[in-house]
Design an enzyme around this catalytic site. Structure first.
Site, PDB file in Angstrom:
ATOM      1  N   HIS A 156      10.641  10.912   0.409  1.00  0.00           N
ATOM      2  CA  HIS A 156       9.650  10.110   1.134  1.00  0.00           C
ATOM      3  C   HIS A 156       8.859  11.033   2.063  1.00  0.00           C
ATOM      4  O   HIS A 156       9.419  11.967   2.634  1.00  0.00           O
ATOM      5  CB  HIS A 156      10.362   9.010   1.930  1.00  0.00           C
ATOM      6  N   GLU A 160       2.692   7.346  -3.216  1.00  0.00           N
ATOM      7  CA  GLU A 160       2.491   6.871  -1.850  1.00  0.00           C
ATOM      8  C   GLU A 160       1.541   7.813  -1.130  1.00  0.00           C
ATOM      9  O   GLU A 160       1.985   8.813  -0.537  1.00  0.00           O
ATOM     10  CB  GLU A 160       3.820   6.860  -1.095  1.00  0.00           C
TER      11      GLU A 160
HETATM   12  P1  PGA Z   1       4.319   0.657   4.685  1.00  0.00           P
HETATM   13  O1  PGA Z   1       5.353   1.815   4.301  1.00  0.00           O
HETATM   14  O2  PGA Z   1       4.484  -0.434   3.674  1.00  0.00           O
HETATM   15  O3  PGA Z   1       4.719   0.241   6.065  1.00  0.00           O
HETATM   16  O4  PGA Z   1       2.963   1.258   4.632  1.00  0.00           O
HETATM   17  C1  PGA Z   1       5.467   2.234   2.988  1.00  0.00           C
HETATM   18  C2  PGA Z   1       6.424   3.387   2.883  1.00  0.00           C
HETATM   19  O5  PGA Z   1       6.490   4.215   3.792  1.00  0.00           O
HETATM   20  O6  PGA Z   1       7.150   3.494   1.881  1.00  0.00           O
END
Ligand code: PGA
Length: 253
Positions: free
Chosen positions: A93, A163
């Site tokens: 992540h 992401e």
């Molecule tokens: P968020 O986070 O939905 O708060 O934007 C997503 C993530 O960090 O996986």
């Protein structure tokens, strides 16, 4: 391909009682959702207790260490996670890459350990800055690096989460949101890298999902116009009602 919605609770909530309550509420909200996988990923100390109340969803962890056992203070192994009931592990992540200095090489070792341990790995990739044009080449490079040396037969348990870092937790932020067109281009770029390393067929079996300010309002578009196989949900996953709406809206797509 079965869609998947994963809630990453990050470092929330603050007590196991609250974690269990949130898990119960989420389970109630999603009870009627059909045809998709749901995963809740609480912090390590709450894994076992959250596991004990899950009936619809599966248990996820937010990280792992690649060694099996030994003198690695503070780390948690694949086997230890499995023993706690974990089936899915989020790896790489951006918050771990940025805050904890996780490198591509560490991400690769974790992916390998999780896949060899017959668990599902959720590999997170994404560029830090918004760019108007092509999906930056390093998203492809992140995927390529994370899969270095991984056997083709293990890929059935791999999920890749696109992401874009600039789109995380920014529902009304200055960067705006990731457009479905950008998601789709990211999907194609990731698929191409997987096809280059392995083959086209394998590339089609890997679920490619999106994360970054996912909400009840945008989930349907993420699937339809963004062509994503699922979503990694952060802040909205801490609100059972919102999470329930995301899952229900997703199961209708
Ligand atoms: P968020 O986070 O939905 O708060 O934007 C997503 C993530 O960090 O996986």
């Amino acid at each position: 391909m079965k869609k998947i919605i994963i809630a990453n609770w990050k470092m929330n909530p603050d007590t196991s009682a609250r974690a269990v309550a949130l898990a119960r509420e989420c389970e109630q909200e999603i009870a009627s959702a059909k045809g998709l996988d749901v995963v809740l990923a609480p912090p390590y100390p709450f894994l076992r207790e959250v596991a004990s109340v899950l009936t619809v969803s599966s248990l996820g962890a937010q990280d792992v260490f690649w060694e099996e056992s030994g003198a690695y203070t503070g780390e948690v192994s694949v086997r230890q996670l499995k023993d706690a009931g974990v089936e899915y592990v989020i790896i790489g992540h951006s918050e771990r890459r940025i805050v904890s200095g996780e490198t591509d090489d560490m991400v690769r070792k974790k992916i390998q350990a999780v896949l060899e341990g017959s668990m599902t790995a959720i590999l997170c990739v994404g560029e830090r800055e918004r760019s108007g044009g092509e999906i930056p080449a390093f998203v492809g490079a992140q995927v390529r690096s994370a899969l270095g040396g991984i056997k083709k037969t293990l890929l059935k348990n791999l999920i890749i989460a696109y992401e874009p870092v600039w789109a995380i937790s920014t529902t009304s932020g200055a960067n705006g949101s990731c457009t479905p067109d950008m998601m789709f281009r990211a999907r194609l770029a990731i698929e191409k890298v997987v096809a280059d390393i392995y083959d086209q067929q394998i590339a089609k079996t890997v679920r490619i999902i999106y994360g970054g300010s996912v909400s009840p309002e945008n989930i349907a578009t993420i699937f339809s116009a963004g062509h994503m196989d699922g979503a990694l949900v952060g802040s909205a996953g801490l609100n059972a009602e919102k999470f329930g709406m995301i899952v229900r809206n997703a199961s209708g797509v």
